[in-house]
Design an enzyme around this catalytic site. Structure first.
Site, PDB file in Angstrom:
ATOM      1  N   SER A 241       0.833  -1.193   0.000  1.00 39.98           N
ATOM      2  CA  SER A 241       0.000   0.000   0.000  1.00 39.98           C
ATOM      3  C   SER A 241       0.875   1.253   0.000  1.00 39.98           C
ATOM      4  O   SER A 241       1.774   1.384  -0.835  1.00 39.98           O
ATOM      5  CB  SER A 241      -0.947  -0.054   1.204  1.00 39.98           C
ATOM      6  OG  SER A 241      -1.928   0.956   1.131  1.00 39.98           O
ATOM      7  N   ASP A 464      -8.491  -3.615  -6.713  1.00 40.70           N
ATOM      8  CA  ASP A 464      -8.016  -3.089  -5.433  1.00 40.70           C
ATOM      9  C   ASP A 464      -8.689  -1.736  -5.199  1.00 40.70           C
ATOM     10  O   ASP A 464      -8.528  -0.811  -5.996  1.00 40.70           O
ATOM     11  CB  ASP A 464      -6.495  -2.920  -5.481  1.00 40.70           C
ATOM     12  CG  ASP A 464      -5.890  -2.527  -4.136  1.00 40.70           C
ATOM     13  OD1 ASP A 464      -6.537  -1.760  -3.392  1.00 40.70           O
ATOM     14  OD2 ASP A 464      -4.776  -2.968  -3.842  1.00 40.70           O
ATOM     15  N   HIS A 492      -7.422  -5.567  -1.216  1.00 40.63           N
ATOM     16  CA  HIS A 492      -6.288  -4.645  -1.211  1.00 40.63           C
ATOM     17  C   HIS A 492      -4.984  -5.401  -1.056  1.00 40.63           C
ATOM     18  O   HIS A 492      -4.797  -6.129  -0.083  1.00 40.63           O
ATOM     19  CB  HIS A 492      -6.474  -3.648  -0.063  1.00 40.63           C
ATOM     20  CG  HIS A 492      -5.395  -2.615   0.039  1.00 40.63           C
ATOM     21  ND1 HIS A 492      -4.838  -2.021  -1.064  1.00 40.63           N
ATOM     22  CD2 HIS A 492      -4.784  -2.061   1.124  1.00 40.63           C
ATOM     23  CE1 HIS A 492      -3.924  -1.143  -0.665  1.00 40.63           C
ATOM     24  NE2 HIS A 492      -3.861  -1.163   0.641  1.00 40.63           N
TER      25      HIS A 492
END
Length: 523
Positions: A241, A464, A492
């Site tokens: 991320s 995502d 994600h």
């Protein structure tokens, strides 16, 4: 900044529910300001090669790079070791004082030729501790990777057990009685602005000296310090991320010191703060409609009246649940109130996981107004320290921290609703996140190419919601040595999310430097 007068006060858990943005929702140097370029050149001489773990550093930083780490068993996790180290508050002025960084590691199980070095892990956030993140996933790494690498995590400056950003919202923050969205369903941009102003004032009061020095640029320099102290000539790194933004920043600062680097669920460093949230709003819309389509195949779907119902019906049902909770919140416990906006927050959180059973159960309970619905609905588990560090890191970065006035945010509302009918209004209020932050951004939005690095593996998931797939595509294209690995799926990030294909490809790269073939798509 002057705090607006108010006689009302929002309890901590309502503040958390209103302010808490998604943890992976969840962003260096060749195009940075001329001032920072001069500082960088002063500390990392042009052409310096990392031929040893402690490559030449300026005299002012030498004492940091020559520390001896004292690793001891972690008090609560004896299978791991913990330590602390000192870093300069300001790398440009090393004599201005120190901060403390906390770190953990799990020693490699292999010996001799099996061992490669240390793999530094960052789970994203920003504002989430890397230490507890590693504790939660270390045993899920393959036995081959655990044999080859010490798994290492450092809580970034301002976060967790490192010197933290402290906004002391318990005692210092009085907020107007305004939620993110009014009961009429329209964003209360003025109320949000007042909230952020008071929050910024409290953070400046309690952590003003630290706030200019907790950005990703400084955190990347801390990574290099840690690389040297664990004895590695090159940094081996796994970032998820917004942790990918940390890795990308490191690659631009120290291209000759990059080892094997995996960037999973990537952030595009060329986006601006506006598109950071506009793209996320669209990403969550796509993820929600994917959930709704799956839900339509199930007899127990809580957002449809029969098997085969439409996505449009699911959208209407979610809208109705949000409106009902805004008008008549659930109160599952003393001082705990669950509004429609809390529901949106937990729905977006659930959409980041590839498995949706929990979301179906939760929506069913909300639809039946079960007051014992999971406590996570209220967002009460968000720590004030997370809000402070999340904001402090975001607002130092142009790609992460928009600074919109209420009028500007309101003008953007139609575009947000257009790309995301269910989540657009919710996300439009995040455009104001940094409007009153006392420190301006030090990292402009720009393309990062990082010439001179070894191959870097970028991993993106097609649906995502938090870091849309287009960002991973963009980063892989920007990096001079980038290679994209695609996971066709939901949720994600991709690593350790149930795809044997992804996990195997990442393992091969970490262990042997072997990249997946161009165009590889995993499921």
């Amino acid at each position: 900044m002057n705090a607006a007068p108010t006689s009302d006060r929002i309890p901590r858990r309502r503040l958390r529910g209103a302010l808490a943005v998604l943890s992976a929702c969840g962003l260096l140097l060749t195009s940075c300001t001329a001032t920072y370029l001069r500082l960088s050149a002063a500390h990392i001489p042009a052409g310096t090669e990392a031929t040893a773990a402690t490559a030449a550093v300026p005299a002012g930083l030498l004492r940091y790079y020559q520390q001896q780490l004292d690793w001891k068993p972690c008090p609560d996790k004896p299978a791991f070791q913990c330590t602390t180290l000192k870093a300069p508050l300001d790398y440009a002025h090393p004599d201005a004082g120190d901060i403390t960084l906390a770190a953990t590691r799990k020693r490699a199980t292999g010996t001799g030729a099996e061992r490669i070095g240390s793999l530094l892990y960052n789970p994203g956030g920003p504002g989430l501790p890397a230490i507890t993140g590693l504790w939660g996933v270390a045993d899920a790494f393959s036995s081959s990777v655990r044999a080859a690498y010490d798994l290492v995590a450092v809580d970034p400056r301002g976060v967790g057990d490192s010197t933290p950003v402290d906004c002391d919202t318990d005692t210092a923050l009085a907020l107007p009685k305004a939620g993110v969205i009014t009961t009429a369903g329209e964003p209360d941009f003025e109320g949000v602005d007042a909230m952020h102003e008071k929050f910024a004032d409290a953070c400046q009061l309690h952590s003003g000296r630290l706030l200019p020095h907790v950005g990703t640029l400084e955190a990347a320099r801390d990574l290099d310090l840690m690389r040297a102290l664990v004895g590695d000539e090159r940094l081996h790194f796994l970032g998820l991320s917004i942790g990918t933004y940390l890795g990308t920043t490191y690659a631009e600062l120290f291209p000759s010191r990059v080892g094997r680097m995996v960037l999973d669920g990537a952030v595009d460093p060329a986006i601006d703060g506006y598109h950071r949230f506009l793209d996320a709003a669209h990403g969550y819309q796509v993820a929600w409609e994917s959930f709704a389509a799956d839900c339509a195949t199930r007899a127990d779907c809580p957002v449809g009246h029969s098997v085969g119902h439409s996505v449009e019906e699911a959208n209407r049902t979610l809208d109705a649940l949000v409106a009902a909770l805004d008008q008549n919140p659930l109160q599952p416990g003393k001082d705990v109130t669950i509004t429609g906006q809390d529901l949106l927050l937990v729905v977006t959180t659930a959409l980041r996981t590839p498995a949706w059973e929990d979301l179906r159960v939760l929506l069913s309970k909300v639809a039946h107004r079960v007051t014992t619905a999971p406590q996570k609905l209220s967002a009460a588990d968000q720590e004030d320290s997370f809000l402070g560090s999340f904001t402090a890191v975001n607002c130092l970065s142009a790609p992460l921290g928009p600074r919109f006035t209420p009028a500007q945010a309101e003008a953007a509302l139609p575009e947000f609703v257009r790309v995301s009918p269910q989540f657009g209004a919710f996300y439009s209020t995040y455009l104001q996140w940094c409007a009153h932050w006392p420190v301006g951004p030090t990292q402009p939005s720009h393309r990062i190419t990082a010439p001179g690095t070894p191959p870097i593996l970028v991993v993106g998931t097609t649906r995502d919601p938090a870091t849309p797939y287009a960002w991973s595509q963009a980063l892989a294209h920007q990096l001079s040595s980038g290679r994209l690995l695609t996971r066709n799926g939901n949720g994600h990030t991709a690593f350790l999310q149930g795809s044997t294909c992804v996990n195997t490809a990442i393992d091969r790269y970490l262990l042997n430097g072997q990249l997946p073939p161009v165009g590889t798509v995993c499921t």
